[in-house]
Design an enzyme around this catalytic site. Structure first.
Site, mmCIF file in Angstrom:
data_model
loop_
_atom_site.group_PDB
_atom_site.id
_atom_site.type_symbol
_atom_site.label_atom_id
_atom_site.label_comp_id
_atom_site.label_asym_id
_atom_site.label_seq_id
_atom_site.Cartn_x
_atom_site.Cartn_y
_atom_site.Cartn_z
ATOM 1 N N GLY A 51 -29.235 41.487 17.799
ATOM 2 C CA GLY A 51 -28.374 40.313 17.788
ATOM 3 C C GLY A 51 -26.940 40.743 18.036
ATOM 4 O O GLY A 51 -26.026 40.375 17.311
ATOM 5 N N HIS A 52 -26.783 41.570 19.062
ATOM 6 C CA HIS A 52 -25.439 42.000 19.439
ATOM 7 C C HIS A 52 -25.433 42.550 20.874
ATOM 8 O O HIS A 52 -26.480 42.836 21.448
ATOM 9 C CB HIS A 52 -24.898 43.053 18.453
ATOM 10 C CG HIS A 52 -25.698 44.307 18.383
ATOM 11 N ND1 HIS A 52 -26.450 44.660 17.298
ATOM 12 C CD2 HIS A 52 -25.863 45.299 19.281
ATOM 13 C CE1 HIS A 52 -27.042 45.812 17.526
ATOM 14 N NE2 HIS A 52 -26.718 46.217 18.715
ATOM 15 N N GLY A 53 -24.220 42.685 21.395
ATOM 16 C CA GLY A 53 -24.003 43.352 22.672
ATOM 17 C C GLY A 53 -23.051 44.506 22.414
ATOM 18 O O GLY A 53 -22.295 44.480 21.436
ATOM 19 N N ARG A 98 -28.940 42.123 22.981
ATOM 20 C CA ARG A 98 -30.323 42.476 22.622
ATOM 21 C C ARG A 98 -30.694 41.960 21.240
ATOM 22 O O ARG A 98 -29.863 41.916 20.327
ATOM 23 C CB ARG A 98 -30.592 43.972 22.724
ATOM 24 C CG ARG A 98 -30.223 44.881 21.546
ATOM 25 C CD ARG A 98 -28.766 45.073 21.328
ATOM 26 N NE ARG A 98 -28.028 45.438 22.522
ATOM 27 C CZ ARG A 98 -27.827 46.669 22.926
ATOM 28 N NH1 ARG A 98 -28.237 47.660 22.202
ATOM 29 N NH2 ARG A 98 -27.113 46.920 24.006
#
Ligand code: TYD
Length: 144
Positions: A51-53, A98
């Protein structure tokens, strides 16, 4: 970079009656030097990770044991990869969002990263990530 650069990479596998052996050499098998390794494990059923880039860091994810799904999103398209073997992994360049879920019991996700951990490198908010992708301000160089 985007989703087209993301790919599954098959690693060398030395098969032996005593057990298999797989190895990974930075810049030979994966397209970056390895500066950090971490693993995610004991994930409770139904939990999601990621839950991040990441702005600049490249990563390579391997299911060392068990299985899980990785959903990648480059702001235009989404693609789901199922990782379930220790002899291949998923290469994720910078600026790809992702999420990981569907962890089997006993799953272990090993992550090789191109740089040390820095919270500055993260987009934790999807909207903020999208804005950065769309305005092309993803190439910012952090202060040294
Ligand atoms: P995070 O990357 O958010 O995990 P995930 O995306 O898998 O859910 O990291 C969780 C926490 O661990 C966060 O507080 C940052 C910390 N962390 C480190 O200190 N060093 C590291 O190398 C990593 C990957 C995380």
């Amino acid at each position: 970079m985007g989703l087209k650069t993301c790919r599954l990479i098959y690693l060398p596998k030395i098969a032996d009656a005593r057990g298999n052996l797989t190895f990974i050499e930075g810049t030979r098998h994966i397209p970056f030097e390895i500066k950090r390794v971490f693993h995610v494990y004991d994930v409770p059923g139904g939990a999601a990770r990621g839950g991040h880039g990441l702005k600049l860091v490249h990563q390579f994810l391997i299911a060392m044991s068990g299985s899980f799904d990785v959903t990648l999103d480059d702001g235009q398209k989404r693609q789901i990869f199922h990782l379930n073997r220790a002899y291949f992994g998923l290469y994720i360049p910078p600026m790809v969002w992702r999420e990981m879920d569907n962890f089997s019991s006993g799953a272990v996700c090993m992550v090789l990263a191109s740089d040390y951990y820095s919270e500055e490198d993260y987009y934790r908010c999807y909207e903020e990530y999208l804005r950065a992708v769309r305005t092309g301000c993803s190439r910012e160089i952090p202060d040294q």
